[in-house]
Structures are given as structure tokens and as C-alpha cells.
Design an enzyme around this catalytic site. Sequence first.
Site, short mmCIF file in Angstrom:
data_model
loop_
_atom_site.label_atom_id
_atom_site.label_comp_id
_atom_site.label_asym_id
_atom_site.label_seq_id
_atom_site.Cartn_x
_atom_site.Cartn_y
_atom_site.Cartn_z
N GLU A 210 -5.11 3.65 3.15
CA GLU A 210 -6.03 2.53 2.92
C GLU A 210 -7.19 2.46 3.91
OE1 GLU A 210 -3.59 -0.99 2.92
OE2 GLU A 210 -2.50 -0.37 1.14
N GLU A 320 3.14 4.45 -5.44
CA GLU A 320 3.69 3.08 -5.35
C GLU A 320 3.53 2.35 -6.68
OE1 GLU A 320 1.98 1.09 -1.92
OE2 GLU A 320 1.99 2.94 -0.75
C1 XIL Z 1 4.58 -3.47 1.14
C2 XIL Z 1 6.09 -3.67 1.09
O1 XIL Z 1 6.52 -3.45 -0.23
C3 XIL Z 1 6.42 -5.10 1.51
O2 XIL Z 1 7.82 -5.27 1.62
C4 XIL Z 1 5.75 -5.42 2.85
O3 XIL Z 1 5.98 -6.80 3.14
C5 XIL Z 1 4.27 -5.15 2.80
O4 XIL Z 1 4.06 -3.79 2.42
N1 XIL Z 1 0.52 -0.57 0.13
C6 XIL Z 1 1.39 0.19 0.89
C7 XIL Z 1 2.80 -0.26 1.06
O5 XIL Z 1 1.01 1.28 1.32
O6 XIL Z 1 3.31 0.12 2.30
C8 XIL Z 1 2.92 -1.75 0.86
O7 XIL Z 1 4.31 -2.08 0.92
C9 XIL Z 1 2.29 -2.18 -0.43
C10 XIL Z 1 0.83 -1.85 -0.44
#
Ligand code: XIL
Length: 395
Positions: A210, A320
Site C-alpha cells: 500500500e 486478500e
Molecule cells: C486487516 C486484518 O484483516 C484485520 O484483522 C486488521 O484489524 C487490519 O488489517 N490490507 C492488508 C491487510 O494488507 O493486512 C489488512 O488486514 C486488510 C487490508
Amino acid sequence: MKKTTWSLLLLCMLGLLLAGCGKETTEAEKPTATPAVTSEAEPTNTPEPTSTPEPTPTPTAGLTESLYQHYADDFRFGTCVAGAYLKYSKVSELVLQQFNSITCENEMKPDALLDQYQSRAQGKVVVTFSYNTTRILDWAKQNNLKMRGHVLVWHSQTPEWFFREGFRNDGALVSREEMLIRMECYIQQVFAYCDSKYPGLFYAWDVVNEAFTDDGDGLRNSNWYKIFGEDFITEAFRLARKYAPSGVKLFYNDFNTYINYSNKTKTDRICNLVTKLKAEGLIDGVGMQSHLDVSFPSADAFVNTVNRFSALGVEVQITELDVTTKPNAAGWEKQAKYLESIFKQIVKNDRNKTANITSVTVWGVSDKLSWRGSQHPLLFDDNLNPKPAYYSVLQ
Ligand code: XIL
């Protein structure tokens, strides 16, 4: 002094220098023989995070197919997991039945691995793998799962003290030179620990997560950016390549990778970065997080972005995936159709080599365990039963 005594002295000095990576210059800190990376022993009564929702243990009987077997010739099929809910056998059984890759949801992020107490005590960056992390890695190893490492360099879930003098929450931001030492120390320790305890377990790592803003204007104003300017990304990849065991693929990972708000788009920015890093042999792929909604982006826009990244000659991993929708029959149907449209196209493109997808990971096992649970974005419902979306992905 004799020649041999001089050689011994020189060797000792070299050893001390190597042991002191990321060391602050304070006099009080002496290099110590303690290895920086430590692993905590399993505590007898681990407190579970109170916020972890407990899934209702209803059986997922009747599942005759498995996502990872279905796509075995195409790509790995994974999910993120949290150590706290793996202890529910219904969850761990479902993971083993359906997936052949896992990502730690939070347990390998910098705030989970960086040890402030030890870093301050030793005057250098110290990484500690706690039981919360190792129980997932051990479980993956025992069950022959492979893992995506997530994540080394990120603005979020990285403690403020990591960027500050004296490893103090209220210290001033350190210099670029010092931060480079800390970045190296961190990356080196994470890879060294994983390779020594879990050789071959990780097949990919998100090196930077990111970094870009959504408007296509440039880089996020993070601590990394404030200290380094834009080349923190190249430095991170350079160090990751230096320390990653061979065979571990290195990824740039981001969300909204497909949005095009202006003529300077996020997709273009990522393409430019990848082209530059690839020319230097530092990157292997793009991770598309893919936190989607049934109404945005269109399946076609998503698929086009997969193709654009693939055309750069790198791997694409969907890292994700979740798709928010309304929790009613019409919502399930929309979600299923949307996913079906994406999968039909990406699998076809992957097979005809227009796309180069090597892994697809959904961000959670079930709706109840999702970080966006109120919007029901996953393939299994609150009770771990398959939703229409599950069957559409299997088609
Ligand atoms: C999220 C997790 O799912 C949550 O449990 C945590 O509170 C915040 O992070 N982008 C990413 C992930 O790269 O690491 C994130 O995961 C979601 C967005």
C-alpha cells in the site's frame, strides 16, 4: 603481539560489527551475544484476544470438492488465518479441506514481530516470533500448507517507535541512514528466522504494501516516505532480494489496484514501479488485495488489471479477496454471479497465458471471521456453511 593474536582480535572485531546491525550509537549499549531473533516458548495458558468471534461449530458435511484441488493445475488457493481461531477444529478442518496456502491475518505484520523492549535493551532492532505467530507456522508446516508472508514494509500496523530515536514512541524521526540500517536489520532477521525454523514454508512475501495513494498522485505520506522519500520501495526490495531464500517470490501488494480516477492512475503507478524493479531483478509479482464489492469494480475492470500486470512479465497473486454484499438471497446471488464472472475470465486467461496468476487467497475463512464481517464478503457463512459464492467459484 604475535600475528595469530592480531588475527584473532580482528576476527572478534568483525563479529562484533556484524552483531550490531541497526545499533544506535549510545555508549551504554554493548553488542551482545544474544541472537536478535527470539522465539517465545508456548505459554501454558495463552490469553485469547477477547474480540475473536467464536464460530458456531456446525458441520460442513456434504462438501465433496475442494477449492485448492479444483484449481490445482492453475494456482494455489489460500485463505488468511488467525491463530486464535485455528483452535476451533471446525475452522482448521475446513481450512485443510479447502486451501493449500495460508497467510497470517495479522501475526507476521511488523507490529506483531517488532520487540520494543528488546530493541531498547539491545540498542538495535530485535524481532521476536511469539507463540501467537509460531503456532500458525507450526500448524502450516505440520499440515504441508505453504504460506504467503505478509508483510515487511507498510505504513500501517508498524509501531511508531520503530521510526523514532531511541526506539521511543516520542523520539524524533531517525535519519535516512539509520532507518536503512533498521530496515535491513528487520528484513534480515525475519527471513533468517523463517528460513532456519521453517525452510521452504514460504513461497511468496509481500515486501511493500500500500505505498501508493488512490488518486494516482503518488506515494502515501507515511513515515517511510517522510524519512526516505520515494526510494524506500527500491531499498526494501533490494534488501528483501538480498536476504530472501532463493525460490521465495517477492511482491508489491496494494488495494484498489484497478481504479482509474484520472489520467495518472494507481494502476499506471504500479506498472511503472514494477517495470523499474523488474529491470533490476528485484520483483517477481504484483499482489492485488481485491477487497471488492458486488457493484465495484466491474468484473471486466478487475480482469483487465490482472492482464495489465501479467503483461509486464511478472506473476499476479490475488492476495486478500473478499466481496461485500447485502445479507439476503439477492445479495448472495449477486456475489456468486460477480465471482463467477471474475473466475471464468481469469482462469481462461491464465490458461491461455494472457494472465499469469500463481495464487488466489480469500481474506478469511467465513463471514463471521472476516474483518468486514458485517458485509458478508466470504465464501462460507457465519456457521461455516458454503454460500452460493463458494459453488460459483468451484464452477
Ligand atoms: C486487516 C486484518 O484483516 C484485520 O484483522 C486488521 O484489524 C487490519 O488489517 N490490507 C492488508 C491487510 O494488507 O493486512 C489488512 O488486514 C486488510 C487490508
